[in-house]
Design a protein around this motif. Structure first.
Motif, PDB file in Angstrom:
ATOM      1  N   GLY B  50       0.725  -1.335  -0.020  1.00 53.70           N
ATOM      2  CA  GLY B  50       0.021   0.032   0.027  1.00 53.70           C
ATOM      3  C   GLY B  50       0.935   1.170   0.096  1.00 53.70           C
ATOM      4  O   GLY B  50       0.542   2.367   0.107  1.00 53.70           O
ATOM      5  N   PRO B  53       0.078   3.192  -4.955  1.00 53.63           N
ATOM      6  CA  PRO B  53      -1.249   2.610  -5.192  1.00 53.63           C
ATOM      7  C   PRO B  53      -1.080   1.992  -6.673  1.00 53.63           C
ATOM      8  O   PRO B  53      -0.306   2.460  -7.404  1.00 53.63           O
ATOM      9  CB  PRO B  53      -2.178   3.820  -5.235  1.00 53.63           C
ATOM     10  CG  PRO B  53      -1.096   5.052  -5.239  1.00 53.63           C
ATOM     11  CD  PRO B  53       0.250   4.610  -4.707  1.00 53.63           C
ATOM     12  N   ASP B  67      -7.248  -3.193  -3.059  1.00 50.69           N
ATOM     13  CA  ASP B  67      -6.777  -2.254  -3.874  1.00 50.69           C
ATOM     14  C   ASP B  67      -7.529  -2.715  -5.207  1.00 50.69           C
ATOM     15  O   ASP B  67      -7.246  -3.511  -5.801  1.00 50.69           O
ATOM     16  CB  ASP B  67      -5.228  -1.870  -4.002  1.00 50.69           C
ATOM     17  CG  ASP B  67      -4.852  -0.805  -4.821  1.00 50.69           C
ATOM     18  OD1 ASP B  67      -5.869  -0.149  -5.345  1.00 50.69           O
ATOM     19  OD2 ASP B  67      -3.665  -0.284  -4.744  1.00 50.69           O
ATOM     20  N   TRP B  74      -9.476   1.329  -2.009  1.00 53.77           N
ATOM     21  CA  TRP B  74      -7.893   1.572  -1.801  1.00 53.77           C
ATOM     22  C   TRP B  74      -8.070   1.484  -0.169  1.00 53.77           C
ATOM     23  O   TRP B  74      -8.485   2.494   0.697  1.00 53.77           O
ATOM     24  CB  TRP B  74      -7.506   2.971  -2.352  1.00 53.77           C
ATOM     25  CG  TRP B  74      -5.790   2.636  -2.147  1.00 53.77           C
ATOM     26  CD1 TRP B  74      -4.753   1.971  -2.748  1.00 53.77           C
ATOM     27  CD2 TRP B  74      -5.186   3.283  -1.266  1.00 53.77           C
ATOM     28  NE1 TRP B  74      -3.719   2.246  -2.288  1.00 53.77           N
ATOM     29  CE2 TRP B  74      -3.973   3.201  -1.278  1.00 53.77           C
ATOM     30  CE3 TRP B  74      -5.479   4.321  -0.015  1.00 53.77           C
ATOM     31  CZ2 TRP B  74      -2.837   3.616  -0.476  1.00 53.77           C
ATOM     32  CZ3 TRP B  74      -4.604   4.901   0.703  1.00 53.77           C
ATOM     33  CH2 TRP B  74      -3.108   4.502   0.655  1.00 53.77           C
TER      34      TRP B  74
END
Lengths: 270, 354
Positions: B50, B53, B67, B74
Motif C-alpha cells: 500500500g 497505489p 486495492d 483503496w
C-alpha cells in the motif's frame, strides 16, 4: 625531513591573502565584546543587577522570548511538516513568503503587525470587537512581535531537518499500523528532535534580541513591554552608559550560557 | 474464486515503466519474486504493502479487496494485514529492539504491557531475548535482520513481505541467517512473498519462484523446473546454463543466426536448447568423430569461477565454458585466441518454447 614533518609544515603555511582577512574578521567580531567587558563597572555590578527595573526587564525578556518560542513551535513545526511532506500547489511561493520576515527590517514588521493586529487593524478590530482582545502595547503584543520575527528561523531549520530525515521510516511505521499522525508523533518527531531543538534555540535567541518590531508594535513600557534590548536602548538614551553596559552584559551572558548549554546537550551529540 | 490467500493482478505505471504481474500465494506458501535490478520487484512489493497505489488491476487478500482502482477501492497501508521486512530493515533508531517489535501491536490497540510481552516472546523466538534493551545501532547486521523479522511478524500479518532480506548481510552471516529465516518462514501460517535478486535465497527459502523481467512475469514454477528448463537469458544465467532459442525439427535445432545445434532430445517447433558450461570442451584443432556440435570460436574473456575458470567465447553463437586452470595453461588461453568448441549432443537439453 620525514613525511609527517613536511605535512605539518604545509598545514602551517596558510596563504597570507586568506589568513590576514580571516584574523581581521575574527578581531572585528570579538573586539566589541572585549570593549563591553572592559567598560563593565565590576565593583558596582552586584547592586546594579539587583535594581528592580533590571530584574523586571530580564524577567520579561526571558518570559516573552520563551513564550514566543513555544508559540513558534506550536505553529512552526506543523508548517514545516506541511512544506516538507505535502505536495500542494504554490508550495514554493509559500516557502518564499515565509522567508520574508527574515529579510524584512523588524521596524517594518512592527508597523505591518500594527496594521494587521492593531486596534483598527484588519484582524485586530475584529479581535477587539468580538473578544475584547487588544494586542498592541501589551505583554502579549511583545510575544506576538517576537514570534513574528523568529518564526521563519524555526520553520526553515525544522523543514531542513524533515527533508533530511528518511521518509521510509514513516512508511515502515505505516506498515505496522501507524496512521500518518501517529507516525509523525512516534517516529518523525523523535527522529528530527535534534533539528527541532536547533531551530528552537535559534528562534529563542532571535526572540530574545528582538527590538524593532517590539518597540513599534508593543511600545516601551517598563514592566509590561520593556524587554532587555529596549531597556538597553532607553538607558543609553538617558545618558547612563554604565547602566547600558550592565544590561548588555546580562543579555550577552544569558545568550551565551544558554547557547553553550544546549549546544552540548543537543546540537553536537546527535 | 481460488484457494489463494493472496490473489493479485498488479499494474503500476510510472513514466515509461509498466509493472504488470499476476501473483497468487497460498496459505503457508512462500513465493519468491526473482528478477534483475529494475525489473519491478520492489514496485510490486510496495504496491502490495500500500506504499504505492495500483494504476490498474486488483489486489485481494484473504477474500478482502485492498486495492482496486476501477472499483474505487483503496486501503491505506496501516489498515492492511501485511507485515514488511525492508531491505535495510528500517528499525526505528530511537527505540530499543523491544519497543521496535512492540510498535506494531501498540498501534493495533494492544496495551503497553501486553505489547511488551508480545515483543519479548518474538525476540525470544528469533533468539534475541537478551537484546531487548539494545538500540538498533548496538545490533549486528544479522541481529537487526532478526529484529526486523520479529517486528513484521508481531502484528500477525496475513501476508508477510520481505524485500531482499539478506542483501545487507556479509557472506557468513547470510548463510546462518538464511537457514534461520527458512525456519521462521516455514512456521508462518499466512502467505509469504519474498523479493530477491539472489537465486540462492529464492531456491532455499521459497516453495515456488516467479521470475520477473521488465515488469512482467517471464517464468513461474518450482525450483526444479526452472533450473532444468530456463526460458530467458536472465534465468539461464541465474542457474548457470547456456541457453539458445530456435526452431527444432527432431534432433536438430536451427538457431536465429543460421547455426544448428544437435541434441539427443527430439522436439518439433519453437524450442530452447540448454547446456551447462561444464559440458563445453575446448580443442586447439578441429576435433573429429562422435556426434558432436563443433565450431571455431574466439576467446573473449576469462574469469575465475570457483576453483575453475569461466571463459566466454564469441563465434556463431556466444557460449560460456568452464575449464580447469591446468587446461587453460595447456591450451594457452588468452583473449583473442582462436580455438575449437565441442558440445556433445547428449549433454544438451532441448524443450519446446511454448
Amino acid at each position: 625531513m620525514t613525511l609527517t614533518e613536511r605535512r605539518t609544515g604545509t598545514t602551517a603555511r596558510v596563504p597570507v591573502p586568506l589568513l590576514l582577512p580571516a584574523v581581521l574578521g575574527l578581531i572585528f567580531l570579538l573586539l566589541p565584546l572585549v570593549g563591553l567587558l572592559a567598560r563593565t563597572p565590576w565593583s558596582t555590578l552586584p547592586q546594579r543587577l539587583a535594581e528592580p527595573e533590571v530584574v523586571a526587564a530580564l524577567r520579561l525578556s526571558l518570559l516573552t522570548s520563551t513564550l514566543a518560542t513555544l508559540l513558534c513551535l506550536a505553529f512552526g513545526v506543523p508548517l514545516a511538516w506541511l512544506l516538507a511532506r505535502v505536495e500542494f500547489p504554490g508550495r514554493r511561493v509559500v516557502r518564499a513568503l515565509i522567508t520574508v520576515p527574515l529579510v524584512l527590517p523588524p521596524v517594518v514588521g512592527g508597523i505591518a503587525l500594527l496594521l494587521a493586529l492593531g486596534r483598527r487593524g484588519l484582524v485586530g478590530s475584529w479581535l477587539d470587537s468580538t473578544f475584547g482582545i487588544t494586542l498592541p502595547f501589551t505583554t502579549a503584543g511583545v510575544v506576538v512581535a517576537e514570534a513574528f520575527v523568529a518564526l521563519p528561523f524555526l520553520v526553515i531549520a525544522v523543514e531542513g531537518a524533515l527533508r533530511g530525515a528518511d521518509t521510509r521510516y514513516e512508511e515502515a511505521a505505516s506498515t505496522l499500523g501507524a496512521t500518518r499522525w501517529t507516525a509523525f508523533t512516534h517516529v518523525t518527531l523523535p527522529l528530527v528532535a535534534p533539528g527541532i531543538a536547533a531551530g528552537a534555540v535559534l528562534c529563542w535567541a532571535r526572540a530574545l534580541g528582538e527590538f524593532g518590531a517590539t518597540i513599534t508594535f508593543a511600545g516601551n513600557f517598563p514592566g509590561i513591554t520593556q524587554t532587555m534590548p529596549l531597556a538597553v536602548y532607553q538607558t543609553m538614551e538617558s545618558g547612563d552608559l554604565e547602566g547600558a553596559v550592565v544590561l548588555s552584559l546580562i543579555l550577552l551572558a544569558v545568550s551565551v550560557t544558554i547557547l553553550a548549554a544546549l549546544r552540548d546537550r543537543w546540537l553536537t551529540s546527535s | 474464486m481460488t484457494d489463494a490467500l493472496l490473489d493479485a493482478h498488479l499494474v503500476v505505471r510510472r513514466g515509461t515503466f509498466q509493472l504488470d504481474v499476476e501473483l497468487r500465494v497460498g496459505r503457508g506458501e512462500t513465493v519468491a519474486l526473482l528478477g534483475p535490478n529494475g525489473a519491478g520487484k520492489t514496485t510490486a512489493l510496495r504496491s502490495l504493502a500500500g506504499l504505492t497505489p495500483l494504476s490498474d488491476g486488483r489486489l485481494s487478500l484473504d477474500d478482502r479487496v485492498l486495492d482496486h482502482p476501477r472499483g474505487r477501492v483503496w486501503t491505506p497501508p496501516e489498515d492492511r494485514p501485511i507485515g514488511v521486512v525492508f531491505q535495510d530493515y528500517l528499525l526505528f533508531p530511537h527505540l530499543s529492539a523491544r519497543d521496535n517489535v512492540a510498535f506494531g501491536p501498540r498501534r493495533h490497540g494492544v496495551e503497553r504491557r501486553a505489547a511488551h510481552a508480545i515483543a519479548d516472546r518474538w525476540l525470544d523466538r528469533v533468539g534475541l531475548a537478551e537484546f531487548g534493551r539494545r538500540k538498533p545501532r548496538g545490533l549486528s547486521g544479522g541481529q537487526a535482520q532478526r529484529v526486523a523479522l520479529a517486528r513484521a511478524l508481531a502484528v500477525d500479518p496475513v501476508l508477510l513481505l520481505l524485500d531482499e532480506p539478506l542483501a545487507a548481510l556479509d557472506a557468513r552471516t547470510r548463510l546462518e541467517t538464511r537457514t534461520e529465516l527458512h525456519r521462521h518462514l516455514a512456521a508462518h501460517p499466512g502467505a509469504t512473498l519474498l523479493v530477491t535478486h539472489d537465486p540462492l535465497d529464492a531456491l532455499v527459502l521459497a516453495d515456488r519462484l516467479v521470475i520477473v523481467e521488465h515488469g512482467r512475469v517471464v517464468q513461474e514454477g518450482d525450483a526444479a523446473t526452472i533450473t532444468a528448463r530456463p526460458r530467458t537469458d536472465y534465468v539461464a544465467q541465474l542457474v548457470g546454463l547456456n541457453l539458445y532459442r530456435g526452431h527444432a525439427d527432431g534432433h536438430s535445432v536451427d538457431l536465429a543466426g543460421g547455426f544448428t545445434l544437435t541434441s539427443t532430445d527430439s522436439v518439433h517447433g519453437d524450442a530452447y536448447v540448454a547446456f551447462p558450461p561444464a559440458a563445453v570442451a575446448l580443442h586447439p584443432h578441429q576435433p573429429n568423430g562422435s556426434p558432436r556440435n563443433t565450431w571455431p570460436a574466439v576467446l573473449a574473456d576469462i574469469q575465475r569461477h570457483g576453483d575453475n575458470l569461466r571463459v566466454r567465447l564469441d563465434g556463431p553463437i556466444t557460449v560460456s565454458a568452464d575449464i580447469t586452470p591446468a587446461a587453460a595453461t595447456q591450451l594457452d588461453l588468452r583473449p583473442g585466441r582462436e580455438i575449437w568448441v565441442a558440445v556433445k549432443a547428449t549433454e544438451t537439453r532441448a524443450y519446446p518454447a511454448d
